[in-house]
Write an enzyme that holds these catalytic residues in place. Structure first.
Site, PDB file in Angstrom:
ATOM      1  N   ALA A  61      46.215  45.870  36.829  1.00 30.46           N
ATOM      2  CA  ALA A  61      46.961  44.702  37.294  1.00 30.46           C
ATOM      3  C   ALA A  61      48.247  45.159  37.972  1.00 30.46           C
ATOM      4  O   ALA A  61      48.741  46.259  37.724  1.00 30.46           O
ATOM      5  CB  ALA A  61      47.291  43.810  36.110  1.00 30.46           C
ATOM      6  N   GLY A 100      42.913  46.731  34.319  1.00 22.90           N
ATOM      7  CA  GLY A 100      42.097  45.847  35.143  1.00 22.90           C
ATOM      8  C   GLY A 100      41.148  46.627  36.043  1.00 22.90           C
ATOM      9  O   GLY A 100      40.078  46.130  36.410  1.00 22.90           O
ATOM     10  N   GLU A 103      38.205  47.245  33.976  1.00 27.10           N
ATOM     11  CA  GLU A 103      37.509  45.969  33.753  1.00 27.10           C
ATOM     12  C   GLU A 103      36.699  45.570  34.993  1.00 27.10           C
ATOM     13  O   GLU A 103      35.590  45.061  34.881  1.00 27.10           O
ATOM     14  CB  GLU A 103      38.526  44.878  33.402  1.00 27.10           C
ATOM     15  N   GLU A 123      46.454  48.452  28.224  1.00 18.94           N
ATOM     16  CA  GLU A 123      47.228  47.200  28.124  1.00 18.94           C
ATOM     17  C   GLU A 123      48.039  47.112  26.843  1.00 18.94           C
ATOM     18  O   GLU A 123      49.144  46.576  26.827  1.00 18.94           O
ATOM     19  CB  GLU A 123      46.298  45.987  28.208  1.00 18.94           C
TER      20      GLU A 123
END
Ligand code: NAI
Length: 719
Positions: A61, A100, A103, A123
């Site tokens: 992110a 992310g 992911e 995270e």
């Protein structure tokens, strides 16, 4: 941005473009949504490869977007759309797939990684959890225990481990995109039903409850009050016990709680503070921050005790040639063995072959004649250190930087012993020096900008978090520690026990309370300093030492323990008792409790009930108040510097952001009010008097920590 090109005739190659790490900013997400849609609707495209430009897949992110209003397409539906695609999508992982980024890769049908790539879901270290399906897909792919490990620790894994765990399907030594395109061609048109991770059943170990209970216990123990690791376990549990859709709902709920918690804010603050401090290019106007460091190839360490050995190891591990000097023959032999063993262990841990021995030993200080930089680590004794600096100044080649590892002594005084005081700087490492990440670089009043920049750069090369600080007694870290420790002593006089004080601080999140810490590092260290300062009364052993010095409150408790030979772990007795000298398990000591009772009785002190809140307020606010004074005195450039020093060097819980950030979280007005209250109750403790910077900040409406510099600028900087 993301760009789509067609390669090898039928493969749509989507390249993420957002330097430096291809973070998933709003523009990148939009780019992925558009390009995937286009590729899927293009009949000539039979399969898709997603890669990142400049040798990195995706760093996750865009942390800069945290806390701002969300714009652009959200991540979860974007990843679902990829997973639901009717054509195979292959992730080509080069460099890193983190957070992310991983992911996104888990939403693809296949993952090909370069052998040097790193993967992980970090995270948790920002107070969050992988909330784009990471907590639901990873356990389905690799099983609950392995997923728990990766998600709760945030650790990065190598491509080899990822292959072994089943996170990736293939590892390549060649250009990842080429391997992925070849792979994509081979799977074009093949059914995808068995490749959508969200449809996999989560493997359910038979002892599920016991497994999660053990995992929860482990994270609670290690987390020291941090809530994100606990939420990570809960999210993985949802993957193991609920259908995918409900698991995703749970992931979202847990993330919402974390996102708005003060802990996530504190951890993100630490992330940015660490980067800002190590870049040392903040708008501080500091004199040295634009100076070019000089390269250091060969260094020397003088004094091979606890610190000198660790510093030697850290320098050698950073690839420097090191000359290690120690006058005591026996110490030299022991140091040689200890350093070699530490280097060997370090090489083993890092999975590298022990390099050629770059350390040479000597008991003659003349051996430092041709080095680029010397770090002095002899006993904490000003006269001895002065002599060593005089010698170095004569022996070393012109231009050699002369550094001291002193914990508190005056760097300017040492510089004045040399011909070139501009080459002298403090390099204050923390024990054990090859492990602890913090380095305070002490800017003497005559240190040249290049000298400071060189010490900062060397620290960085050694893997340290280097923070530049001004020259004063104890610099930043130890100066703030003094009022903290003194308050703990006063609390004992007033009725507390070491156990009560330590429990309060450990529940707050410190790995060790002040008394267990003092037992570990040795009570004699502070005692020697206090004796040097003329604070220890000769008659202390008679049991009646006064409780004030020069009109200020003073507690002789530590001195009394030292006079009894209770130096802490090393002697098997201190604030606690130990089974044998050197043992680490602290046990309550009835002797100490009766000693405290007798002490109070002798001084007419009536023990009162002290609660955890008072312990925290008095110890922490005294320390914070000193932090404000340090800013006022220009000894630290900004609150971030102080916070990074406390998080990396003093065990301040990271999820509380460091003392200055914490003060802001509590509310500056409240800190001020409590300090006023305690100062009124203890007028003979001057450092409880709120300092003027704190008052000014409160008067100015308590601005957030990143705006303190505007007020601090008005003070004189030593840096
Ligand atoms: P130490 O007592 O373990 O070692 C000092 C060593 O210096 C001894 O081996 C001694 O033989 C040697 N030495 C004395 N005079 C010498 C000379 N003229 N030439 C060469 N070697 C000489 O002390 P430690 O704990 O390693 O501390 C060293 C310095 O580091 C002190 O200034 C201390 O304040 C500072 N420091 C200590 C920390 C700690 O936790 N121990 C943390 C940070 C700084």
């Amino acid at each position: 941005m993301a760009q789509c090109t067609r390669v090898s005739g039928s493969v749509g190659l989507i390249t993420l473009q957002n330097p430096p790490v291809n973070a998933l900013s709003a523009a990148v997400r939009q780019g992925i949504v558009d390009t995937v849609k286009r590729a899927l609707s293009d009949p000539k495209v039979k399969s898709v490869v997603i890669c990142g430009q400049d040798g990195i897949f995706c760093g996750g992110a865009d942390i800069k977007e945290f806390g701002t209003k969300m714009s652009g397409p959200p991540l979860v539906p974007m990843i679902h759309a990829i997973e639901a695609a009717s054509k195979p999508v292959v992730a080509a992982i080069e460099g890193g797939a983190l957070g992310g980024g991983l992911e996104l890769a888990l939403g693809c049908h296949y993952r090909i990684a370069h052998s040097k790539a790193r993967l992980g879901l970090p995270e948790v270290s920002l107070g969050l959890l992988p909330a784009a399906g990471g907590t639901q897909r990873l356990p389905r792919l690799i099983g609950v225990p392995a997923a728990l490990d990766l998600i709760t620790t945030g650790r990065h894994i190598t491509a080899a481990e990822a292959l072994q765990l089943g996170v990736v399907d293939q590892v390549t030594e060649h250009r990842t995109v080429d391997a992925a395109v070849k792979f994509a061609l081979s799977v074009a048109g093949k059914p995808l039903d068995g490749r959508r991770i969200s449809t996999y059943p989560c493997p359910r170990p038979s002892d599920l409850d016991a497994l999660f209970e053990a995992a929860m216990q482990k994270v609670r123990q290690n987390a020291r009050g941090a809530i994100a690791p606990v939420a990570c376990v809960q999210a993985v549990r949802a993957a193991a016990t609920l259908p995918y859709i409900q698991g995703m709902e749970r992931e979202k709920e847990l993330m919402a709680t974390l996102f708005t918690s003060g802990q996530a804010r504190a951890l993100q603050y630490c992330f940015f503070a660490q980067r800002a401090v190590s870049k040392w290019s903040m708008p501080s106007g500091a004199r040295w921050d634009t100076s070019k460091p000089r390269p250091v190839h060969k260094a020397a360490v003088i004094g091979l005790g606890t610190m000198g050995r660790g510093i030697t190891v850290a320098l050698a591990q950073a690839g420097l040639s090191v000359v290690a000097v120690e006058t005591q023959e026996k110490q030299l032999m022991e140091a040689k063995q200890a350093v070699s063993a530490m280097l060997e262990r370090g090489a083993k841990r890092r999975g590298v072959a022990p390099g050629p021995d770059k350390v040479s030993y000597s008991h003659n200080i003349q051996a430092v004649a041709d080095v680029d930089l010397v770090i002095e680590a002899v006993f904490e004794d000003m006269d001895l250190k002065k002599k060593v600096f005089q010698q170095m100044s004569v022996i070393c080649k012109p231009g050699t930087f002369l550094c001291t590892n002193t914990s508190a002594l005056d760097v300017d005084h040492l510089a004045s012993q040399t011909r070139n005081p501009e080459l002298v700087v403090g390099m204050h490492f923390f024990a054990p020096a090859h492990v602890m990440k913090l380095l305070e670089v002490v800017h003497g009043s005559q240190s040249s900008p290049q000298t400071v920049a060189t010490a900062m750069q060397l620290g960085k090369k050694m893997g340290k978090v280097s923070v530049a600080v001004g020259n004063c007694r104890g610099f930043v870290g130890n100066r703030m520690l003094k009022p903290y420790v003194e308050q703990a002593f006063f609390l004992l006089e007033e009725g507390a026990t070491p156990e009560l004080v330590d429990r309060a601080l450990e529940e707050f999140g410190f790995p060790m309370g002040v008394f267990r810490m003092s037992d570990l590092s040795g009570l004699d260290v502070g005692w020697r300093v206090r004796r040097g300062d003329g604070l220890v009364e000769p008659g202390a052993a008679s049991g009646q030492p006064a409780r004030s010095r020069g009109g200020r409150r003073y507690s002789p408790l530590g001195d009394l323990l030292c006079e009894q030979g209770r130096f802490g772990q090393k002697t098997g007795r201190g604030w606690y008792q130990y089974d044998k000298p050197g043992s680490r398990i602290a046990r309550s000591d009835p002797w100490l409790h009766s000693f405290l009772e007798e002490y109070r009785a002798r001084h007419g002190l009536v023990a009162r009930r002290i609660d955890h809140q008072e312990v925290l307020e008095r110890c922490l606010y005294a320390l914070i108040n000193e932090g404000f004074r340090i800013l006022e005195d220009g000894i630290a450039t900004g609150p971030e510097d102080i916070d990074i020093i406390y998080v990396f060097g003093y065990g301040w819980p990271r999820h509380r952001g460091g003392p200055m950030f914490y003060a802001g979280m509590v509310g500056l007005a409240k800190v001020l009010e409590r300090l006023e209250h305690y100062h009124q109750a203890h007028p003979d403790v001057p450092y409880l008097q709120p300092c003027s910077l704190l008052r000014r900040l409160v008067a100015g409406g308590s601005p957030p920590v990143h705006r303190w510099r505007e007020v601090i600028k008005k003070f004189h900087s030593q840096l």
